[in-house]
Design a protein around this motif. Sequence first.
Motif, mmCIF file in Angstrom:
data_model
loop_
_atom_site.group_PDB
_atom_site.id
_atom_site.type_symbol
_atom_site.label_atom_id
_atom_site.label_comp_id
_atom_site.label_asym_id
_atom_site.label_seq_id
_atom_site.Cartn_x
_atom_site.Cartn_y
_atom_site.Cartn_z
ATOM 1 N N ILE A 218 28.177 22.697 68.604
ATOM 2 C CA ILE A 218 27.395 23.858 68.153
ATOM 3 C C ILE A 218 28.226 25.146 68.202
ATOM 4 N N GLY A 219 28.909 25.398 69.314
ATOM 5 C CA GLY A 219 29.703 26.614 69.434
ATOM 6 C C GLY A 219 31.047 26.505 68.731
ATOM 7 N N ASP A 220 31.651 27.665 68.433
ATOM 8 C CA ASP A 220 32.915 27.629 67.679
ATOM 9 C C ASP A 220 34.041 26.963 68.457
ATOM 10 N N GLN A 221 34.009 27.056 69.797
ATOM 11 C CA GLN A 221 35.048 26.373 70.581
ATOM 12 C C GLN A 221 34.876 24.854 70.499
ATOM 13 N N ALA A 222 33.625 24.407 70.576
ATOM 14 C CA ALA A 222 33.356 22.966 70.491
ATOM 15 C C ALA A 222 33.710 22.431 69.107
ATOM 16 N N VAL A 223 33.343 23.168 68.069
ATOM 17 C CA VAL A 223 33.682 22.745 66.702
ATOM 18 C C VAL A 223 35.199 22.627 66.565
ATOM 19 N N HIS A 224 35.902 23.588 67.160
ATOM 20 C CA HIS A 224 37.372 23.579 67.078
ATOM 21 C C HIS A 224 37.949 22.318 67.736
ATOM 22 N N GLU A 225 37.411 21.968 68.890
ATOM 23 C CA GLU A 225 37.893 20.772 69.594
ATOM 24 C C GLU A 225 37.630 19.506 68.765
ATOM 25 N N HIS B 115 25.353 19.412 63.798
ATOM 26 C CA HIS B 115 24.957 20.823 63.900
ATOM 27 C C HIS B 115 25.972 21.776 63.258
ATOM 28 N N PHE B 116 27.243 21.761 63.712
ATOM 29 C CA PHE B 116 28.254 22.670 63.150
ATOM 30 C C PHE B 116 27.651 24.065 63.025
ATOM 31 N N SER B 117 27.055 24.559 64.119
ATOM 32 C CA SER B 117 26.240 25.775 64.023
ATOM 33 C C SER B 117 27.057 27.047 63.886
ATOM 34 N N TYR B 118 28.250 27.088 64.484
ATOM 35 C CA TYR B 118 29.022 28.338 64.539
ATOM 36 C C TYR B 118 30.491 27.953 64.552
ATOM 37 N N ALA B 119 31.261 28.569 63.648
ATOM 38 C CA ALA B 119 32.685 28.218 63.587
ATOM 39 C C ALA B 119 33.479 29.420 63.108
ATOM 40 N N THR B 120 34.773 29.355 63.316
ATOM 41 C CA THR B 120 35.655 30.414 62.810
ATOM 42 C C THR B 120 35.886 30.185 61.321
ATOM 43 N N ASP B 121 36.376 31.230 60.648
ATOM 44 C CA ASP B 121 36.671 31.094 59.213
ATOM 45 C C ASP B 121 37.628 29.940 58.960
ATOM 46 N N SER B 122 38.678 29.864 59.794
ATOM 47 C CA SER B 122 39.682 28.823 59.525
ATOM 48 C C SER B 122 39.090 27.431 59.755
#
Length: 491
Positions: free
Chosen positions: A304-311, A335-342
């Motif tokens: 959900i969070g951008d750090q988790a999505v990144h991992e 979910h992919f709720s929140y992520a950075t642009d990249s």
Amino acid sequence: MLLLLAGVTCGSPPAEEGVRVAPFVDHHVHVFNVGWYLLMSERKPAGYVAAGGATSEADVVARAAAAAKAAKAASGGWVTGFGWSQDAWGTPALPTSDALSAAVRDVPVAMARSDGHALWVNRAALARAGLTVGARGVLLERAAEPVLALVPAPADSDIVAAWRLGAEALAERGVLRAYDAGVLALPGIAALNTDFARYVRLLAEADRARPLPMQLCMMIPAPSPYAEQVLAMSAAERQLSPNVRITHLKLFADGALGSRGAALSHPYADDPHTSGVLRMRAPEIAAWTRRALDAGLDVATHAIGDQAVHEVLDAYEAVLRARPDVAPTRLRIEHFSYATDSDFWRAVRLGVALSVQSNFNTPRGVTPTFAEKRVGAAGAGRVYAWDRLARMGAVMVEGSDYFGEPGAPLLGLYSGIVGVNAIGERGDSPEVRSELLRRNSAWLAPGGLLQAPAGAGDAAAGFVVLSADPLLVSVESLLTIRVRPSVRPRQ
Ligand SMILES: [Zn+2]
């Protein structure tokens, strides 16, 4: 009538017959927990707190105190509950155990937050689990597992009743295929010390005894003893019964934004002391992903969070680079709720499947949005930004993530239209609606094949009949559309 859009076919049948559309596919739902919610609502057992409508912390505490009196004589001496949310009573902070412990001293209390990732307990519950009093009295993520292990397990017959109630409730809403995202430990928390084997065995037995009204693809949470068993099964053994098949391992990279367990790359805007709970890092996710693929299973990772999505993207990217033969949609991000642009771009480039929930999005006109509260104004446009992902070319499928009360049949479509970021600035139109409907109907088949929704007359997939045309009615009327008795799919 727009032919071919969203599987709407057959022109315009007489009004009294309704409109045929492809059956809905719920790509992320907790069928047992939906059924359990319905069972508890029906029975109102002593010792159970339905906290969904609570308007203050004191309100929930009072309900727990009343339930505790009843629980002394019943329910194994525990008070359990589900559905509270501090957001519902306008407080940023999670509740503490103080008031709850003062009101209920001798009976253990364990109540799940509405997001399924936080357990509010009193001191009696902590003491039974051998835990010292936490600073806040709300246990996040795996910290809840020692308490959950002590909550009395349901009887076989109640588990079967809940599975069937959940499946029937979804089928009544036109969902004839679903991905079950894992049984949440009672009273409703994502936990890895649940006896998944027992729940799944009882589901398959129930389906063999009397067919369920829908097909279920099961995701089995890992690491867990049952995940190990499933890895060792053959494909034939994973078809547990005519309508129940194990297709995925389910991993958890973090928690949820509501209880601030979603792992962010920065502190929470409304609580600078935390940036969430990262449950798994990339190397561990990659190792489980390789094991699953080697055994013929697909993988779905909650992030959900951008750090988790990144991992998760780090893990999936490494696996796909080494295994170019693997269809990327065999790897899903839940979910992919929140992520950075990249990472938006990386998810699109890799082609992994994003399993999103339009009904998480805050309706337009409500300020501040839930996203602004949790991640701050700067990042809010990258929360639940399904429209942006669609325009970038992401592979997206839609699920309800119901594990409590299920909503109207077309709630997902309605939420997509009224949600702040769900359709961005495009506004409502038949084209937007048909795109959203397709996301609610496309079948991400085991093996990663994304199939367009099957049309009316396709006996293998069946169809459902709606009381009105979802491409034509007013937005508000979408919530009043009902599903008429439908053709059941054959396996
Ligand atoms: Zn879920």
